[in-house]
Structures are given as C-alpha cells and as structure tokens.
Enzyme design. Structure first.
Site, PDB file in Angstrom:
ATOM      1  N   ASP A  31       0.817  -1.217   0.000  1.00  0.00           N
ATOM      2  CA  ASP A  31       0.000   0.000   0.000  1.00  0.00           C
ATOM      3  C   ASP A  31       0.854   1.271   0.000  1.00  0.00           C
ATOM      4  O   ASP A  31       1.358   1.688   1.049  1.00  0.00           O
ATOM      5  CB  ASP A  31      -0.906  -0.031   1.243  1.00  0.00           C
ATOM      6  CG  ASP A  31      -1.818   1.173   1.321  1.00  0.00           C
ATOM      7  OD1 ASP A  31      -2.306   1.477   2.422  1.00  0.00           O
ATOM      8  OD2 ASP A  31      -2.020   1.825   0.274  1.00  0.00           O
ATOM      9  N   ASP A  78      -1.685   5.588  -5.214  1.00  0.00           N
ATOM     10  CA  ASP A  78      -2.015   4.707  -4.092  1.00  0.00           C
ATOM     11  C   ASP A  78      -2.400   3.302  -4.536  1.00  0.00           C
ATOM     12  O   ASP A  78      -3.539   3.058  -4.946  1.00  0.00           O
ATOM     13  CB  ASP A  78      -3.146   5.332  -3.266  1.00  0.00           C
ATOM     14  CG  ASP A  78      -3.451   4.492  -2.037  1.00  0.00           C
ATOM     15  OD1 ASP A  78      -4.472   4.738  -1.389  1.00  0.00           O
ATOM     16  OD2 ASP A  78      -2.664   3.578  -1.737  1.00  0.00           O
TER      17      ASP A  78
END
Ligand SMILES: CC[C@H](C)[C@H](NC(=O)[C@@H](NC[C@H](O)[C@@H](N)CC(C)C)C(C)C)C(=O)N[C@@H](Cc1ccccc1)C(=O)OC
Length: 328
Positions: free
Chosen positions: A36, A220
């Site tokens: 992430d 992201d």
C-alpha cells in the site's frame, strides 16, 4: 540487491486489491499482504486476534519465531480513507520480500481489526510503502521496510506493474526494461504529507480533445479505484450512455453493455491511456456495472488507484523524489 514478488488480484471476478507474499520470522511464516503506497505501517493478522475477527486469513504467530522480539510499550492504531481500521502491538522481526531481508523490521501485530479486514480472507495485513512520516507507532514511529532496505538496494526505487485480472509484479531495487514500451516519463513528488503526491497536467475522455488542468493526486496501490474531481468524473460519464450517479450506491454505475471510452491522463507532455474496458470495476447485477472512475468527494487530493496503475508501469523513485509512468 534486487527482489521481485508477484502481485495477485483478488477476488477473481474484479481487481478489488492486490496481494504479495512476505516472509516473517524464523522459521519463515509466509503471509499475503496488500502492498500500500498510500500508508506506512507494516501490520499483520496474528494469533492474538479474537477468533470472531478472523475468517480464513493466515495468522502470524510471534511465539513460533525465534527472531521475534517485543518492542515494549509500543502500540499502533490506524484508520484508512474508507473508514477501515486496525490496531495492536509491535515486535522487531526478520522480514524478507523477494529475497531481500531486514533483520529487525518493526512488525505491527494486530489484536483488533474492522469488518472490512475481518471479512477479506485474501489479505493477512498491509505492507506500507508510503513515507515513514505516516507511520502510526507510538511513542516512537517506525520506518517502513522499504526505507530500511533502501541502502542495500541496487537502485533506490521500486516498480509497480499491476495487471487486470492477472498477476503482476512489485520489483524492489530495479526497473525491468522489458516490462514497458517507450520511455518512462518522470515528474517530481511532494512527500511532505507522507504520500507519493504528484501533479498531473490534464485529462482526455476517449478521442475528445485533451483538457489541460492540474490534477493534484496521490499514487495509491491500496486504493482500488481512480478517484477524481467531480467535473472530470461528470465529463467522463457524459460519454457513457445510460450511466448515472446511482442514488443507493452513491457512485456512478452504467449498463454493462455500454462501450466505455478510454481515459487519458497527462504527465507533462506524456499521455497515459487507460483502456475503456479497464474502467469497468465489476458487475452489480444482471445489467448494471460499477464505474472504476468515481468522485473524490471532500478528499484534499485525487487518488490514482489500481484502475490507473494496471494500465501503466509505475516507478516509485525515492532516490530522486519522483514518480515515473510508462505504457506497456
Ligand atoms: C496513517 C493513515 C493512512 C496514511 C491513511 N491513508 C489512507 O487512508 C490512504 N490510503 C488508503 C489505503 O490505501 C487503503 N485503501 C488500504 C485498504 C487496504 C484499507 C487514502 C487517503 C488514499 C490516512 O490518510 N488516514 C487518514 C484517515 C482518512 C483518510 C482519507 C479520508 C478520510 C480519512 C488519517 O487518519 O490520517 C492521519
């Protein structure tokens, strides 16, 4: 050193998330984690979780590892943009990814997670690849695995090559020249808030003219969709007959039979093209599909999530505080 791991999408029907294998402890316990770039905690499901919060996820067992050492008095608690959350305690542990090891990585052990995590059997936690300023461990925040191994890498980069409905790769310390076409276009990032934050130069819907406008976005890998300003989202779905801002989902949906236009983003003069087919996120019912491009709402930035990433090779260059995009 360099290392490479497979990034596998789950579930099979639509790419909600991508997980990759991480080896923890001695003997190695291998868990599949979401990598992430939008956060900076490395945390895992553990044997100290309530049984009611576990549904098939593999659990890390610190007492099964001879190299795990409690980081006394340290705790962590994190909340993500979708409202999901997790929290727990911390150990120092051997963490290996793609053959690259760090002997005393801060490994955050969950003793409680929200439903979004409990109900997702595909992921045993997260590996944060954002900047360490975002790490939530108190009283002393900890460095990410990437920050810790950076000095040992052949190059101070990691490369993300996600694919639609197929395994892709995360590569640490190298850029695989055979994975992309043409040149990599780099642009500076602002990491002052801990994100890989960039300014895109505009967008284009299908074959319509390119619209120059600054798009302030973070890259992201942990966000599924492409979250953009309302005006851009409206302009996109204006070209999708039968699409609507669906009242009950609070999101744009469209007839699955619709032919979706491509979406192009600008990085300087570079144009990154997301094929229309990539903009369909998944089927809601017999005829309705869920849009992969949605409104960023009151977020202070746009989010270049997996819908965009899987159409590009993306180079996260910590050495030169920049991010690069290339076609594939
Ligand atoms: C340390 C916390 C991390 C960095 C957290 N990061 C995020 O939420 C970013 N990434 C989100 C994650 O990629 C998430 N989708 C992973 C999945 C598996 C849960 C968003 C903003 C794109 C954050 O900013 N959380 C906000 C809460 C928030 C964020 C956005 C909107 C609303 C609320 C916070 O608490 O920051 C201190």
């Amino acid at each position: 050193s360099t290392g490479i791991v497979a990034a596998t999408p789950f579930p099979a029907e639509y790419d909600r998330e991508y997980v990759a294998p991480v080896s923890l402890g001695t003997p190695a316990q291998e868990l599949n984690l979401i990598f992430d770039t939008g956060s900076s905690d490395l945390w895992v499901f553990s044997t100290s979780m309530p049984a009611a919060q576990v549904a098939g996820q593999k659990l890390y067992n610190p007492s099964g590892s001879s190299t795990s050492a409690v980081l006394w008095g340290h705790t962590w608690s994190i909340q993500y943009g979708d409202g999901s959350r997790s929290s727990g305690t911390v150990v120092n542990e051997l963490v290996t990814i793609g053959g690259i090891s760090y002997a005393s990585q801060a490994l955050e052990i969950a003793n409680g997670v929200s439903a979004q995590f409990s109900q997702d059997p595909a992921s045993s936690g997260l590996l944060g690849l954002g900047f360490s300023i975002l790490n939530t461990v108190i009283p002393t925040s900890q460095k990410t695995w990437f920050d810790n191994v950076l000095p040992t890498l052949a190059a101070p980069v990691f490369t993300v090559d996600l694919k639609r409905a197929a395994p892709g790769t995360y590569t640490f310390g190298a850029i695989d020249a055979s994975s992309y076409a043409g040149k990599i276009e780099y642009t500076p990032i602002d990491n002052s808030n801990g994100f890989w934050r960039l300014q895109a130069s505009g967008y284009q819907v299908g074959t319509s003219p390119f619209q120059p406008t600054t798009i302030d976005a973070i890259a992201d890998t942990g966000t599924t969709l492409l979250m953009l300003p309302a005006a851009i989202v409206k302009a996109y779905y204006a070209q999708v007959p039968g699409s609507q801002l669906h009242a009950s989902y609070g999101a744009y949906t469209f007839p699955c039979s619709a032919k979706l236009p491509s979406f192009t983003f600008g990085i300087g003069r570079y144009r990154g093209v997301i094929p229309g087919a990539f903009v369909s996120y998944g089927r809601i019912d017999a005829t309705t599909c869920y849009g992969g491009i949605q409104d960023q709402g009151n977020l202070p930035f746009s989010i270049f999530g997996d819908i965009l990433m899987k159409a590009q090779v993306v180079v996260f260059d910590a050495g030169r505080t920049r991010i690069g995009f290339a076609a594939k």
